[in-house]
Scaffold this active site. Structure first.
Site, short mmCIF file in Angstrom:
data_model
loop_
_atom_site.label_atom_id
_atom_site.label_comp_id
_atom_site.label_asym_id
_atom_site.label_seq_id
_atom_site.Cartn_x
_atom_site.Cartn_y
_atom_site.Cartn_z
CG ASP B 71 9.76 65.45 77.32
OD1 ASP B 71 9.77 66.68 77.10
OD2 ASP B 71 10.78 64.73 77.22
CB SER B 78 22.71 71.70 79.23
OG SER B 78 21.96 70.71 78.56
CD GLN B 81 19.56 78.60 78.77
OE1 GLN B 81 18.86 77.60 78.59
NE2 GLN B 81 19.84 79.46 77.81
NE ARG B 82 16.55 75.26 76.46
CZ ARG B 82 17.56 74.46 76.78
NH1 ARG B 82 18.48 74.87 77.63
NH2 ARG B 82 17.66 73.25 76.28
CB CYS B 197 17.49 76.24 70.35
SG CYS B 197 16.08 75.25 70.72
CB CYS B 349 30.27 69.66 64.02
SG CYS B 349 29.21 68.23 63.79
#
Lengths: 95, 391
Positions: B71, B78, B81-82, B197, B349
């Site tokens: 990584d 953010s 959350q997971r 995601c 966007c």
């Protein structure tokens, strides 16, 4: 009796969010007939499964029962009444 | 079809290890020999993110002796959350380092090897080589195909998982004994067709649902127990709470993999050719847009800003005066009638990818002077209006 079709999350924009839809393509129908019938009710859906030449896209798999139609008869695979069809697109997310 | 154990057993477990792993040791299928195989195993986890977080924690707790982590990213608010391997105090820290610290706390007997680099064609074979098994929890198609091709070339098995919103897919790929990823999906989708995601969102706990299946498969492969998920695709739907397994086979028409591709980014494409053509000379920066808005207030310019994101994203942050018309409405054509014919259209966007794809559609429909905003609302929040939240 109709055919049930599992819609993956990324294609539910075409089905008003429905995870499963049904279609009745008629006796002796094939996957190609089923996709035509579905596209009447859910315009644009067929174009996400088939490319411009009408072939199955190579990043979307379609299963009739638990068999990948690429290893059956492709678009000519029969979709008899009561069959359960699944559309499984490539998803990359792991984040 | 059961497979032989992937890893030979370590010579012995220490007394401390026997105490720690006692709930494994008393399962007949695992036992002392299975735990020694786990101790000797070297597992590489690609991505310490959504799937990598629970995977690393459970692999560590299970006693996998060596864990590699690939990584190059840092922990962002953010993520929390997971990505349960990281915590509040880790924000800003390299994810690999944060993961190593968490693993050390879960199980000090695990050796953690960090690979703080972006996996690419030049380093993938070197990084994979020492490992018995790879877990792929990355977030983009380019890396997915890179991991697959490298695993095929090295003859290594890997556990693959992917997630989106409430839905996940898992399988085991091992070309020597069954299908590989290209048998499932021979080619990646064109850019812009499948949201990530980061664009579409993901239920945090879905990472645990899929990550835990990935670890279960890893343990089964290492110890040689049970029926591996090789040749089957598991599809999980959290809303229905259903698991379905579908058969996978080797594609007889598949091209053999004889080497790595030169450029996986190009193979998967960041944006389509149409989009990269459309944005040439038709991209404005957020500072330009801020200037344009001032000019419009002075009556020197007229245009309409169209936000092509989804309604939930529009609720989080927005560029002032932008109207929301999601990209899907451009794809099915219904957006075109909502657009003014006599004003220039400015698309944006989140980061500029979806707006680039939309710009190609719009230009094709005759809106020749339409432009899009490079960097999107993310750049707007970063550079112009930091009072709004980023996501």
């Amino acid at each position: 009796m109709s055919v049930s079709v599992r819609i993956p999350t990324i294609l539910r924009t075409y089905t008003d969010g429905a995870a499963e839809v049904t279609a009745d393509p008629g006796d002796g129908a094939t996957l190609a007939d089923l996709l035509e019938t579905l596209d009447q009710s859910y315009p644009g859906l067929k174009g996400r499964v088939l490319d411009d030449s009408g072939n199955l896209r190579r990043f979307v798999n379609v299963y009739v029962g638990d068999e990948d139609v690429r290893f059956a008869e492709g678009l000519a695979t029969p979709t008899p009444a009561g069959a359960s069809v699944s559309v499984i697109p490539a998803v990359a997310g792991g984040c | 079809m059961p497979l032989p154990p992937l890893v030979e057993p370590a010579d012995e477990l220490t007394i401390d290890e026997v105490r720690r792993y006692s709930r494994h040791l008393i399962i007949p299928d695992v036992g002392m020999v299975g735990q020694k195989r786990l101790k000797n195993a070297k597992v590489l986890v690609v991505g310490a993110g959504g799937l990598g977080s629970p995977a690393l924690l459970y692999l560590a707790a299970a006693g996998v002796g060596t864990l590699g982590v690939v990584d190059f990213d840092t922990v962002d608010e953010s993520n929390l959350q997971r990505q349960v391997i990281h915590g509040q105090s880790d924000i800003g820290k390299p994810k690999a380092v944060s993961a190593k610290e968490s693993v050390a706390e879960v199980n000090p007997y695990v050796e953690v090897v960090l690979h703080e680099e972006r996996l690419d064609e030049d380093n993938v074979l070197r990084i994979f080589e020492p490992y018995d098994l790879i877990l792929d929890g990355t977030d983009n198609f380019a890396t997915r195909y890179l991991v697959n091709d490298a695993a095929v070339l090295l003859g290594k098995p890997y556990v693959w998982g992917s997630i989106y919103r409430f839905e996940g897919q898992v399988s085991v790929f091992w070309a020597e004994h069954g299908p590989q990823y290209r048998d499932l999906y021979p080619e990646p989708p064109p850019p812009g067709m499948v949201p990530s995601c980061a664009e579409g969102g993901v239920l945090g706990v879905l990472c645990a649902s899929i990550g835990s299946i990935m670890v279960t498969e890893a343990i089964k492969l290492i110890t040689g127990i049970g029926e591996p998920l090789l040749g089957r695709l598991m599809v999980y739907d959290a809303l229905e709470m259903s698991y379905r397994t579908l058969k996978l086979r080797k594609d007889p028409a598949g091209e053999p993999i004889t080497g790595l591709l030169g450029d996986y980014e190009a193979f998967c494409g960041a944006v389509s050719e149409e989009a990269s053509e459309a944005v040439k000379g038709s991209t404005i920066s957020v500072t330009q847009l801020e200037q344009w808005i001032k000019e419009r207030e002075n009556g020197e310019r007229d245009f309409v800003i169209v936000d092509v994101r989804e309604p939930n994203e529009y609720e989080i942050n927005k560029i002032p005066t932008a109207v929301l018309i999601p990209k899907g409405e451009f794809l099915n054509g219904s957006a075109l009638e909502k657009l003014p014919q006599d004003k220039q259209v400015v698309l944006h966007c989140k980061t500029g990818v979806r707006s680039a794809e939309t710009l190609a559609i719009l230009k094709g429909a005759g809106f020749a002077d339409a432009v899009h905003v490079g960097g999107g609302v993310a750049a707007w929040v970063n550079q112009i209006d930091p009072s709004q939240p980023a996501y």
